[in-house]
Design an enzyme around this catalytic site. Structure first.
Site, PDB file in Angstrom:
ATOM      1  CG  ASP A  19      16.235  11.147  29.116  1.00  0.00           C
ATOM      2  OD1 ASP A  19      16.282  11.441  30.332  1.00  0.00           O
ATOM      3  OD2 ASP A  19      15.707  11.874  28.266  1.00  0.00           O
ATOM      4  CG  LEU A  66      14.493   8.257  32.816  1.00  0.00           C
ATOM      5  CD1 LEU A  66      13.883   6.994  33.430  1.00  0.00           C
ATOM      6  CD2 LEU A  66      13.703   8.647  31.562  1.00  0.00           C
ATOM      7  CG  ASP A 112      24.768  12.291  33.470  1.00  0.00           C
ATOM      8  OD1 ASP A 112      24.010  12.852  34.287  1.00  0.00           O
ATOM      9  OD2 ASP A 112      25.557  12.905  32.718  1.00  0.00           O
ATOM     10  CB  ILE A 113      25.116  13.087  28.222  1.00  0.00           C
ATOM     11  CG1 ILE A 113      25.100  14.321  29.131  1.00  0.00           C
ATOM     12  CG2 ILE A 113      23.781  12.896  27.538  1.00  0.00           C
ATOM     13  CD1 ILE A 113      24.984  15.648  28.401  1.00  0.00           C
ATOM     14  CB  ALA A 165      19.944  20.607  27.634  1.00  0.00           C
ATOM     15  CE1 TYR A 187      18.357  25.944  27.561  1.00  0.00           C
ATOM     16  CE2 TYR A 187      17.587  27.913  26.423  1.00  0.00           C
ATOM     17  CZ  TYR A 187      17.713  26.538  26.494  1.00  0.00           C
ATOM     18  OH  TYR A 187      17.209  25.765  25.476  1.00  0.00           O
ATOM     19  CG  PHE A 207      13.205  31.179  16.776  1.00  0.00           C
ATOM     20  CD1 PHE A 207      14.336  30.652  16.158  1.00  0.00           C
ATOM     21  CD2 PHE A 207      13.168  32.540  16.988  1.00  0.00           C
ATOM     22  CE1 PHE A 207      15.404  31.473  15.753  1.00  0.00           C
ATOM     23  CE2 PHE A 207      14.206  33.371  16.574  1.00  0.00           C
ATOM     24  CZ  PHE A 207      15.323  32.834  15.967  1.00  0.00           C
ATOM     25  NE  ARG A 235       8.776  36.317  31.472  1.00  0.00           N
ATOM     26  CZ  ARG A 235       8.471  35.188  30.877  1.00  0.00           C
ATOM     27  NH1 ARG A 235       7.918  34.206  31.554  1.00  0.00           N
ATOM     28  NH2 ARG A 235       8.707  35.011  29.590  1.00  0.00           N
ATOM     29  CG  ASP A 249      10.002  38.183  28.473  1.00  0.00           C
ATOM     30  OD1 ASP A 249      10.741  37.198  28.266  1.00  0.00           O
ATOM     31  OD2 ASP A 249       8.958  38.121  29.134  1.00  0.00           O
TER      32      ASP A 249
HETATM   33  N1  LIG Z   1      11.392  23.409  24.365  1.00  0.00           N
HETATM   34  C1  LIG Z   1      11.818  24.463  23.689  1.00  0.00           C
HETATM   35  O1  LIG Z   1      11.050  25.391  23.358  1.00  0.00           O
HETATM   36  C2  LIG Z   1      13.276  24.561  23.282  1.00  0.00           C
HETATM   37  C3  LIG Z   1      13.684  25.706  22.578  1.00  0.00           C
HETATM   38  C4  LIG Z   1      15.042  25.784  22.192  1.00  0.00           C
HETATM   39  C5  LIG Z   1      15.914  24.753  22.483  1.00  0.00           C
HETATM   40  N2  LIG Z   1      15.477  23.663  23.178  1.00  0.00           N
HETATM   41  C6  LIG Z   1      16.455  22.599  23.461  1.00  0.00           C
HETATM   42  O2  LIG Z   1      15.906  21.361  23.037  1.00  0.00           O
HETATM   43  C7  LIG Z   1      16.365  20.292  23.866  1.00  0.00           C
HETATM   44  C8  LIG Z   1      15.185  19.472  24.337  1.00  0.00           C
HETATM   45  O3  LIG Z   1      14.257  20.301  25.029  1.00  0.00           O
HETATM   46  P1  LIG Z   1      12.894  19.706  25.604  1.00  0.00           P
HETATM   47  O4  LIG Z   1      11.903  20.818  25.610  1.00  0.00           O
HETATM   48  O5  LIG Z   1      12.581  18.438  24.904  1.00  0.00           O
HETATM   49  O6  LIG Z   1      13.327  19.404  27.115  1.00  0.00           O
HETATM   50  P2  LIG Z   1      12.911  18.172  28.071  1.00  0.00           P
HETATM   51  O7  LIG Z   1      13.225  18.608  29.463  1.00  0.00           O
HETATM   52  O8  LIG Z   1      11.524  17.726  27.763  1.00  0.00           O
HETATM   53  O9  LIG Z   1      13.919  17.020  27.637  1.00  0.00           O
HETATM   54  C9  LIG Z   1      15.272  16.988  28.023  1.00  0.00           C
HETATM   55  C10 LIG Z   1      15.624  15.550  28.362  1.00  0.00           C
HETATM   56  O10 LIG Z   1      17.013  15.470  28.659  1.00  0.00           O
HETATM   57  C11 LIG Z   1      17.187  14.617  29.786  1.00  0.00           C
HETATM   58  N3  LIG Z   1      18.483  15.006  30.410  1.00  0.00           N
HETATM   59  C12 LIG Z   1      18.822  16.220  30.929  1.00  0.00           C
HETATM   60  N4  LIG Z   1      20.088  16.198  31.359  1.00  0.00           N
HETATM   61  C13 LIG Z   1      20.582  14.950  31.104  1.00  0.00           C
HETATM   62  C14 LIG Z   1      21.836  14.329  31.298  1.00  0.00           C
HETATM   63  N5  LIG Z   1      22.859  14.964  31.868  1.00  0.00           N
HETATM   64  N6  LIG Z   1      21.994  13.036  30.897  1.00  0.00           N
HETATM   65  C15 LIG Z   1      20.970  12.362  30.320  1.00  0.00           C
HETATM   66  N7  LIG Z   1      19.748  12.910  30.108  1.00  0.00           N
HETATM   67  C16 LIG Z   1      19.554  14.186  30.505  1.00  0.00           C
HETATM   68  C17 LIG Z   1      15.968  14.857  30.642  1.00  0.00           C
HETATM   69  O11 LIG Z   1      15.692  13.794  31.538  1.00  0.00           O
HETATM   70  C18 LIG Z   1      14.858  15.015  29.597  1.00  0.00           C
HETATM   71  O12 LIG Z   1      14.258  13.777  29.278  1.00  0.00           O
HETATM   72  C19 LIG Z   1      17.164  20.948  24.990  1.00  0.00           C
HETATM   73  O13 LIG Z   1      18.522  20.844  24.678  1.00  0.00           O
HETATM   74  C20 LIG Z   1      16.700  22.397  24.942  1.00  0.00           C
HETATM   75  O14 LIG Z   1      17.717  23.267  25.408  1.00  0.00           O
HETATM   76  C21 LIG Z   1      14.191  23.553  23.576  1.00  0.00           C
END
Ligand SMILES: NC(=O)c1ccc[n+]([C@@H]2O[C@H](COP(=O)([O-])OP(=O)(O)OC[C@H]3O[C@@H](n4cnc5c(N)ncnc54)[C@H](O)[C@@H]3O)[C@@H](O)[C@H]2O)c1
Length: 323
Positions: free
Chosen positions: A30, A32, A50-51, A74, A140, A168, A279, A282
């Site tokens: 991560d 961060l 980074d990924i 992401a 997104y 979801f 919004r 939606d």
């Molecule tokens: N939260 C939701 O309701 C939801 C719904 C659908 C899908 N998702 C997907 O689930 C995943 C996680 O979501 P979340 O809510 O835990 O988000 P989050 O922001 O809490 O966690 C994402 C993590 O990825 C890290 N990150 C981002 N880009 C990076 C990179 N290039 N290299 C390394 N680390 C990186 C960030 O630092 C963070 O710790 C995401 O892919 C998101 O699209 C989330």
């Protein structure tokens, strides 16, 4: 060992904790960029990076004999993606492509990918099953749609097998992991900030939708159930399962007004609210069909009750705001 990208974040962190509890050995990568080191689950090996750092990912895979990757990393804000599409296509699409290619080149052939209900766009029918047309209406959703397709191309051309999990509305807290997005845009934490004294009121965006009480209906899936589904997807791929795209939701919907009512019950306080206009973008109703997850992964939902979901989030946020 299993590589978890984005494992310092909300869903990745919860899943990493869950995997560790199941006896898995977890390596987290991560950057961060949207989380903090203190949020990295204990007992996981952590790399800050980074990924898209091909050299780092290659070294991690070799050093830890990585067998599978759960790819959560992401950016996740729909509105921001509309304002700044480059940020989303770069991080979520380009960098994921680089990661997937690096994994493949180093013999990692099992990938569980965090996709989203946003790949469907405006629903044509509900509950939404996996055969519903894909028509993401924001960058997104599009950034994730591209990766689903890229994974399908790798599936066709190599031994990479994947499960794309289309979540979801993720919510709730478990094992010390809860939503800490900055800025927060998700409904339950936003509502709970009101009784916890961090927000003056909650806005209800539109009461003229074609739903029983006029407010939007969403499917709220607890993060524990998401974590469990990832573990089942990992086991499915280990057993030689073919690549799949699978919804994760409860199959039940709650309106914004109903969610606020449940939050009021949990917090034992009336919550200050204000109605304003709709919004843009939606949809009225988003509910998942979860038949495929049940059939293919053998998934069962633990958090079927919105009160329990909200309570887990409320306890988590009460503790955060206290400290
Ligand atoms: N939260 C939701 O309701 C939801 C719904 C659908 C899908 N998702 C997907 O689930 C995943 C996680 O979501 P979340 O809510 O835990 O988000 P989050 O922001 O809490 O966690 C994402 C993590 O990825 C890290 N990150 C981002 N880009 C990076 C990179 N290039 N290299 C390394 N680390 C990186 C960030 O630092 C963070 O710790 C995401 O892919 C998101 O699209 C989330």
């Amino acid at each position: 060992m299993v590589l978890v990208t984005g494992g310092a974040g909300y869903i990745g962190g919860t899943t990493a904790r869950y995997l560790i509890e199941q006896g898995e050995q977890v390596v987290i990568l991560d950057s961060l960029v949207s989380s903090k080191e203190e949020d990295v689950p204990k007992n996981a090996i952590f790399y800050k990076g980074d990924i898209a750092d091909t050299e780092l990912v290659t070294n991690i895979v070799k050093k830890h004999n990585i067998e599978a990757c759960l790819h959560f990393a992401a950016f996740i804000e729909v509105a921001e993606s509309v304002e700044n599409p480059y940020k989303y296509f770069e991080n979520n699409t380009s960098k994921s492509l680089i990661l997937i290619n690096t994994l493949k080149n180093n013999g990692v052939s099992k990938i569980v990918f965090s996709s989203t209900a946003a790949v469907y766009g405006e629903p044509k029918y509900t509950p939404i099953d996996e055969n519903h047309p894909l028509n993401p209406v924001n960058p997104y959703g599009m950034s994730k749609f591209f990766i689903e397709n890229i994974l399908s191309s790798y599936d066709a051309s190599s031994n990479v097998r994947f499960v794309a999990l289309r979540y979801f509305n993720a919510c709730g807290a478990w094992g010390g992991s809860g939503e800490k997005h900055n800025p927060e845009t998700h409904l339950i934490p936003l509502i709970l900030q009101v009784p916890l004294g961090k927000r003056e009121k909650i806005y209800i965006n539109g009461t003229d939708y074609n739903t029983p009480d006029g407010t939007c209906i969403r499917d709220y899936i607890h993060v524990y159930d998401l974590a469990n589904a990832h573990y089942l997807a990992l086991k499915y791929l280990r057993a030689g399962g073919k690549s799949e795209k699978i919804n994760l939701g409860t199959g039940k919907g709650f309106s914004i007004k109903e969610v606020i009512e449940v939050c009021e019950k949990v917090a034992e306080k009336e919550i200050n609210k204000e109605i304003r206009g709709r919004r843009a973008g939606d949809p009225a109703v988003l509910i998942a069909s979860n038949k495929k997850a049940k059939e293919i992964l053998g998934w069962n939902i633990t958090y079927n009750n919105l009160y329990d979901i909200v309570q887990s989030a409320y306890l988590f946020h009460s503790n955060i705001f206290k400290s």
